[in-house]
Design a protein around this motif. Sequence first.
Motif, short mmCIF file in Angstrom:
data_model
loop_
_atom_site.label_atom_id
_atom_site.label_comp_id
_atom_site.label_asym_id
_atom_site.label_seq_id
_atom_site.Cartn_x
_atom_site.Cartn_y
_atom_site.Cartn_z
N UNK A 92 0.86 -1.25 -0.03
CA UNK A 92 0.08 -0.18 0.19
C UNK A 92 0.98 1.22 0.09
N UNK A 93 0.59 2.17 -1.16
CA UNK A 93 1.34 3.44 -1.00
C UNK A 93 0.32 4.37 -1.21
N UNK A 94 0.46 5.71 -0.88
CA UNK A 94 -0.99 6.54 -0.75
C UNK A 94 -0.63 7.72 -1.19
N UNK A 95 0.55 8.16 -2.20
CA UNK A 95 0.27 9.55 -2.52
C UNK A 95 -0.33 9.66 -3.87
N UNK A 96 -1.18 10.44 -4.26
CA UNK A 96 -1.75 11.82 -2.93
C UNK A 96 -2.80 11.21 -2.30
N UNK A 97 -3.78 10.21 -2.66
CA UNK A 97 -4.91 10.09 -1.91
C UNK A 97 -5.13 8.53 -1.61
N UNK A 143 8.83 4.30 -6.94
CA UNK A 143 9.25 4.29 -5.70
C UNK A 143 8.43 5.59 -4.68
N UNK A 144 8.28 5.41 -3.42
CA UNK A 144 7.45 6.44 -2.93
C UNK A 144 8.40 6.48 -1.28
N UNK A 145 8.25 7.78 -0.79
CA UNK A 145 8.92 8.15 0.25
C UNK A 145 8.29 7.87 1.67
N UNK A 146 7.51 6.81 1.73
CA UNK A 146 6.83 6.02 2.93
C UNK A 146 7.53 6.56 4.17
N UNK A 147 7.03 7.10 5.18
CA UNK A 147 7.70 7.84 6.27
C UNK A 147 8.45 6.87 6.79
N UNK A 148 9.56 7.07 7.26
CA UNK A 148 10.82 6.38 7.64
C UNK A 148 11.41 5.17 6.97
N UNK A 149 10.51 4.67 6.16
CA UNK A 149 11.08 3.63 5.53
C UNK A 149 10.41 3.62 3.93
N UNK A 150 11.12 4.35 2.96
CA UNK A 150 10.79 4.45 1.49
C UNK A 150 10.67 3.08 0.83
N UNK A 151 9.54 2.95 -0.03
CA UNK A 151 9.15 1.85 -0.79
C UNK A 151 9.70 1.77 -2.01
N UNK A 152 10.33 0.71 -2.56
CA UNK A 152 10.92 0.70 -3.86
C UNK A 152 10.28 -0.38 -4.67
N UNK A 153 10.20 -0.29 -5.93
CA UNK A 153 9.66 -1.29 -6.73
C UNK A 153 10.78 -2.47 -7.47
N UNK A 212 -0.90 10.15 3.42
CA UNK A 212 -0.29 9.84 2.13
C UNK A 212 1.07 8.94 2.35
N UNK A 213 1.61 9.08 3.39
CA UNK A 213 3.05 8.65 3.80
C UNK A 213 2.82 7.07 4.39
N UNK A 214 1.57 6.72 4.95
CA UNK A 214 1.44 5.62 5.57
C UNK A 214 1.62 4.28 4.42
N UNK A 215 2.22 3.21 4.99
CA UNK A 215 2.63 2.31 4.10
C UNK A 215 2.35 0.82 4.78
N UNK A 216 1.78 -0.21 4.05
CA UNK A 216 1.79 -1.61 4.32
C UNK A 216 2.50 -2.48 3.33
#
Length: 490
Positions: free
Chosen positions: A160-165, A310-320, A229-233
Amino acid sequence: VLGRRAVLALLPLLLVATVAAQAGSGPASGGGDPFFPGAGNGGYDVRHYDVRLAYLPPRSLPGRGRLGPSTASIDAVATARLPSLSLDLVGLRVDRVEVDGRRARFRREGRELEVVPSAPIEAGARFETTVRYRGAPRPLTDPDGSEEGWLPGHSGGAVAVGEPIGTATWLPCNNEPSDKATFSLRIAVPERGLGRRLRAVSNGRLAGVDRRGRRAVWHWVASRPMATYLATVAIGDFRVEKRRAGGVPAWFAIDAGLLRRGPATRSLLRRGIRAVGPALRFFGRLYGRYPFEAAGTTVVDGPGAKLEYALETQTRPTFPGPPRRSLIVHELAHQWFGNSVTPRIWPDIWLNEGFATYSEWLFRERHGGPSARSVFAKLRRRPPSERFWNPPPGRVPGPRELFAGSVYVRGAMTLEALRLEVGDGIFFGILRGWAQRNRYGNVSTAEFAEFAERRAGRQLDALFDRWLLEPGKPGGGAGAGAPARVAARR
Ligand code: TRP
Ligand code: ZN
């Protein structure tokens, strides 16, 4: 002159507060973002999300996982009297809603969940809304065609990546960048799905893994303010390794499939991970202490994974997939610019992307690469006829252009133009001061211009107008002039 302008700089803040208060008097839905008017909600301010997700992998591939009975408890403060309130939620089934432990009526209305508490919530009151829900989350397609939200992952997992909504595809929330909150996320996963081991990764630090029978509950805690938008799972067959990076506890989650792919992939991954510590230290020296309690990276891959950026998910960016060093550096720079210091509204996205791109240039210039100045000079030679220059980064016309190349590159060029104008001493003071003064906060372009002027002790309107607002190449003669001014929008 600067004094009067400082007062004007406060105006947008007051306006935002008024709109929010008005919205709070109805079933407040829509936070009023110019690009995403339906997202966000007025009338309350979230302090903390306590999320418990029960993930059920698909039975076969391709297939989508589901959320079994899950709950989100949203701890908030009412900023107005609330006979009702709204949360953003896309899809899924809501079984029950409680406000302060009392059952509340609710209604789904498009992308909103409207809640009517048994009695109105008084202005200033702290209240807790608990939503019980389940279902198969679906991703959203953004105006620019990219997919976000809850995406199918590899081997029966999800990311789950949430930028922007996109966060509203899996979590009922106040989905606007200005309502930051802390998060606790517990994700229950079967230890195996489709024959693979499953683990769950999210933001912040790993508080514990509770193994119960064939399920494990992964508990992640993000204890600093975070925009939704920076929350991730990320759920999948990850190897999760804890070590320190840049003096911070860091968790590195890497898809096991990537690790099996061979020495070339493994060395790419190693090189990337090795850049995390130095990049965090570098930016810490430049912009001030790393703003969060944890760090790391999540690298997803494998058959069926739908993440394409890629997304800068908070504390731990996510990369494809295995990220290049410059991409790691970019996403880590976002921890200061974007995650800690966050635009109040999406049209100011260059405050994220221009700063992160410029940070890449700085990292390279201090690590044996070309200077930011020479990168700038080379780009500056591109002809006015090129699409490269548009849209001007401070005047993104709509959500389709949110991540246009010019937002990144011309945004970064704006910072180099500022550096050339004010000199290194003042310039680095501006970047550092901006990061420190607005730590965990929200900002606007007008505030940045104002801040830079104060530090420089002079007007910089001409520079900002030209680099941020003028269509076509700045000073390049293309386009129909630039009547709008950064200052005038204050
Ligand atoms: N914020 C991402 C970055 O690190 C960009 C991004 C988010 C993006 N969603 C996107 C880029 C969709 C392209 C398409 O720059
Ligand atoms: Zn970015």
